[in-house]
Design a protein around this motif. Sequence first.
Motif, PDB file in Angstrom:
ATOM      1  N   ILE A  50       0.841  -1.188   0.000  1.00  0.00           N
ATOM      2  CA  ILE A  50       0.000   0.000   0.000  1.00  0.00           C
ATOM      3  C   ILE A  50       0.884   1.248   0.000  1.00  0.00           C
ATOM      4  O   ILE A  50       1.668   1.466   0.932  1.00  0.00           O
ATOM      5  N   ILE A  51       0.748   2.048  -1.032  1.00  0.00           N
ATOM      6  CA  ILE A  51       1.597   3.229  -1.223  1.00  0.00           C
ATOM      7  C   ILE A  51       0.727   4.476  -1.235  1.00  0.00           C
ATOM      8  O   ILE A  51      -0.258   4.558  -1.963  1.00  0.00           O
ATOM      9  N   ARG A  52       1.112   5.450  -0.417  1.00  0.00           N
ATOM     10  CA  ARG A  52       0.433   6.751  -0.409  1.00  0.00           C
ATOM     11  C   ARG A  52       1.475   7.854  -0.517  1.00  0.00           C
ATOM     12  O   ARG A  52       2.636   7.654  -0.188  1.00  0.00           O
ATOM     13  N   TYR A  53       1.038   9.024  -0.965  1.00  0.00           N
ATOM     14  CA  TYR A  53       1.980  10.142  -1.045  1.00  0.00           C
ATOM     15  C   TYR A  53       1.235  11.467  -0.922  1.00  0.00           C
ATOM     16  O   TYR A  53       0.040  11.548  -1.221  1.00  0.00           O
ATOM     17  N   ASP A  54       1.928  12.483  -0.451  1.00  0.00           N
ATOM     18  CA  ASP A  54       1.408  13.847  -0.449  1.00  0.00           C
ATOM     19  C   ASP A  54       1.856  14.529  -1.734  1.00  0.00           C
ATOM     20  O   ASP A  54       3.065  14.618  -1.999  1.00  0.00           O
ATOM     21  N   ARG A  55       0.924  15.012  -2.532  1.00  0.00           N
ATOM     22  CA  ARG A  55       1.326  15.732  -3.741  1.00  0.00           C
ATOM     23  C   ARG A  55       1.993  17.045  -3.359  1.00  0.00           C
ATOM     24  O   ARG A  55       1.888  17.504  -2.223  1.00  0.00           O
ATOM     25  N   ARG A  56       2.652  17.648  -4.309  1.00  0.00           N
ATOM     26  CA  ARG A  56       3.336  18.914  -4.030  1.00  0.00           C
ATOM     27  C   ARG A  56       2.370  19.928  -3.431  1.00  0.00           C
ATOM     28  O   ARG A  56       1.194  20.011  -3.804  1.00  0.00           O
ATOM     29  N   GLY A  57       2.881  20.664  -2.456  1.00  0.00           N
ATOM     30  CA  GLY A  57       2.064  21.676  -1.806  1.00  0.00           C
ATOM     31  C   GLY A  57       1.178  21.178  -0.693  1.00  0.00           C
ATOM     32  O   GLY A  57       0.411  21.953  -0.118  1.00  0.00           O
ATOM     33  N   HIS A  58       1.272  19.898  -0.362  1.00  0.00           N
ATOM     34  CA  HIS A  58       0.393  19.305   0.644  1.00  0.00           C
ATOM     35  C   HIS A  58       1.193  18.468   1.648  1.00  0.00           C
ATOM     36  O   HIS A  58       2.232  17.887   1.307  1.00  0.00           O
ATOM     37  N   GLY A  59       0.660  18.377   2.875  1.00  0.00           N
ATOM     38  CA  GLY A  59       1.227  17.496   3.884  1.00  0.00           C
ATOM     39  C   GLY A  59       2.702  17.731   4.129  1.00  0.00           C
ATOM     40  O   GLY A  59       3.161  18.863   4.312  1.00  0.00           O
ATOM     41  N   GLY A  60       3.459  16.617   4.080  1.00  0.00           N
ATOM     42  CA  GLY A  60       4.889  16.692   4.344  1.00  0.00           C
ATOM     43  C   GLY A  60       5.738  16.921   3.116  1.00  0.00           C
ATOM     44  O   GLY A  60       6.971  16.828   3.193  1.00  0.00           O
ATOM     45  N   ASP A  62       7.225  19.150  -0.280  1.00  0.00           N
ATOM     46  CA  ASP A  62       7.662  20.514  -0.534  1.00  0.00           C
ATOM     47  C   ASP A  62       6.524  21.363  -1.110  1.00  0.00           C
ATOM     48  O   ASP A  62       5.597  20.827  -1.736  1.00  0.00           O
ATOM     49  N   VAL A  63       6.652  22.662  -0.917  1.00  0.00           N
ATOM     50  CA  VAL A  63       5.631  23.608  -1.384  1.00  0.00           C
ATOM     51  C   VAL A  63       6.288  24.623  -2.322  1.00  0.00           C
ATOM     52  O   VAL A  63       6.622  25.731  -1.913  1.00  0.00           O
ATOM     53  N   PRO A  64       6.488  24.247  -3.576  1.00  0.00           N
ATOM     54  CA  PRO A  64       7.056  25.221  -4.516  1.00  0.00           C
ATOM     55  C   PRO A  64       6.059  26.316  -4.831  1.00  0.00           C
ATOM     56  O   PRO A  64       4.854  26.179  -4.611  1.00  0.00           O
ATOM     57  N   ASP A  65       6.561  27.428  -5.332  1.00  0.00           N
ATOM     58  CA  ASP A  65       5.673  28.509  -5.748  1.00  0.00           C
ATOM     59  C   ASP A  65       4.751  28.020  -6.860  1.00  0.00           C
ATOM     60  O   ASP A  65       5.144  27.247  -7.731  1.00  0.00           O
ATOM     61  N   GLY A  66       3.519  28.481  -6.834  1.00  0.00           N
ATOM     62  CA  GLY A  66       2.556  28.115  -7.863  1.00  0.00           C
ATOM     63  C   GLY A  66       2.491  29.157  -8.948  1.00  0.00           C
ATOM     64  O   GLY A  66       3.262  30.119  -8.929  1.00  0.00           O
ATOM     65  N   PRO A  67       1.564  29.032  -9.874  1.00  0.00           N
ATOM     66  CA  PRO A  67       0.612  27.910  -9.989  1.00  0.00           C
ATOM     67  C   PRO A  67       1.281  26.646 -10.502  1.00  0.00           C
ATOM     68  O   PRO A  67       2.357  26.701 -11.092  1.00  0.00           O
ATOM     69  N   TYR A  68       0.622  25.487 -10.262  1.00  0.00           N
ATOM     70  CA  TYR A  68       1.117  24.207 -10.752  1.00  0.00           C
ATOM     71  C   TYR A  68       0.321  23.812 -12.005  1.00  0.00           C
ATOM     72  O   TYR A  68      -0.801  24.268 -12.207  1.00  0.00           O
ATOM     73  N   SER A  69       0.898  22.941 -12.789  1.00  0.00           N
ATOM     74  CA  SER A  69       0.189  22.382 -13.937  1.00  0.00           C
ATOM     75  C   SER A  69      -0.167  20.931 -13.641  1.00  0.00           C
ATOM     76  O   SER A  69       0.502  20.265 -12.842  1.00  0.00           O
ATOM     77  N   MET A  70      -1.208  20.436 -14.292  1.00  0.00           N
ATOM     78  CA  MET A  70      -1.549  19.026 -14.128  1.00  0.00           C
ATOM     79  C   MET A  70      -0.416  18.148 -14.636  1.00  0.00           C
ATOM     80  O   MET A  70      -0.146  17.082 -14.079  1.00  0.00           O
ATOM     81  N   GLY A  71       0.266  18.589 -15.695  1.00  0.00           N
ATOM     82  CA  GLY A  71       1.402  17.828 -16.198  1.00  0.00           C
ATOM     83  C   GLY A  71       2.473  17.637 -15.143  1.00  0.00           C
ATOM     84  O   GLY A  71       3.073  16.562 -15.040  1.00  0.00           O
ATOM     85  N   ALA A  72       2.720  18.676 -14.322  1.00  0.00           N
ATOM     86  CA  ALA A  72       3.716  18.563 -13.256  1.00  0.00           C
ATOM     87  C   ALA A  72       3.263  17.579 -12.185  1.00  0.00           C
ATOM     88  O   ALA A  72       4.065  16.774 -11.676  1.00  0.00           O
TER      89      ALA A  72
END
Length: 262
Positions: A50-60, A62-72
């Motif tokens: 079972i694998i889970r992850y926090d996408r960028r900008g969430h949870g633990g 990193d929080v890069p500057d936005g906006p983000y793209s769906m491709g990223a």
Amino acid sequence: MALVELGDIRLNTREDGDPNGAPIVFSNSLGTTLEMWDPIIPLLPDGLRIIRYDRRGHGGSDVPDGPYSMGALISDTEQVLDHLKVKDCLFVGLSIGGLIAQGLAAKRLDLIRAMVLSNTGAKIGTREMWDDRIASIGASGLDAAAGPILERWFSESFRASPEITRWRDMLVATPLAGYLGCSAAIAGTDFYNTTATLTLPTLAIAGSEDGSTPPDLVRETGGLIKGSDFHLVRGAGHLPCVEKPDEYARVLTDFIKSTGHI
């Protein structure tokens, strides 16, 4: 928990279950962490990786500057799975996680053998709606926006229960840049044409009280994929894995078995 280094970003990941088992990957909604799946993890069959992850900008993560793209966001997920040497997984994506599932399946079918599109769409809302929401939340913050968001997420009875506190706290703890960055990614995504080309086994799950991705949208999106199945969780909103974990886990387990994943 482990941070996976992906060059210019680090994503928080967690693995449970059998490290040698068949992989099942979970991608959660906007404004939540990988802990969104906590209610159903203990209810799943033995023998799964079972694998889970926090996408960028969430949870633990990193929080890069936005906006983000769906491709990223799709590329982040692809790199996590490659890093963890995952092939032929069953991918469970809820809301924005379901958009990522669709995009990843179109891009790297070697990574996904089956998918669950939960409380999502091939296109969620309109760009104008998201632009308005980004402007409003950017000005007032998530704390001020939490009430309307939770109304879209949960049924009236769940919002009246003490359990709502945990999910409100999780939402308002989301970094603002991450929430707005991912909102921009949703605003620019329309997967109707690409999702209609997919052929992998698919289960669409909706909540009858979902104010973010109504059942008809979820049913329509699943229907783009030939041979897909649909399940409606009655009495649940946008996060049926939270409100109705027993039913959600049972339906997911049936799909896991029907696809030969265990």
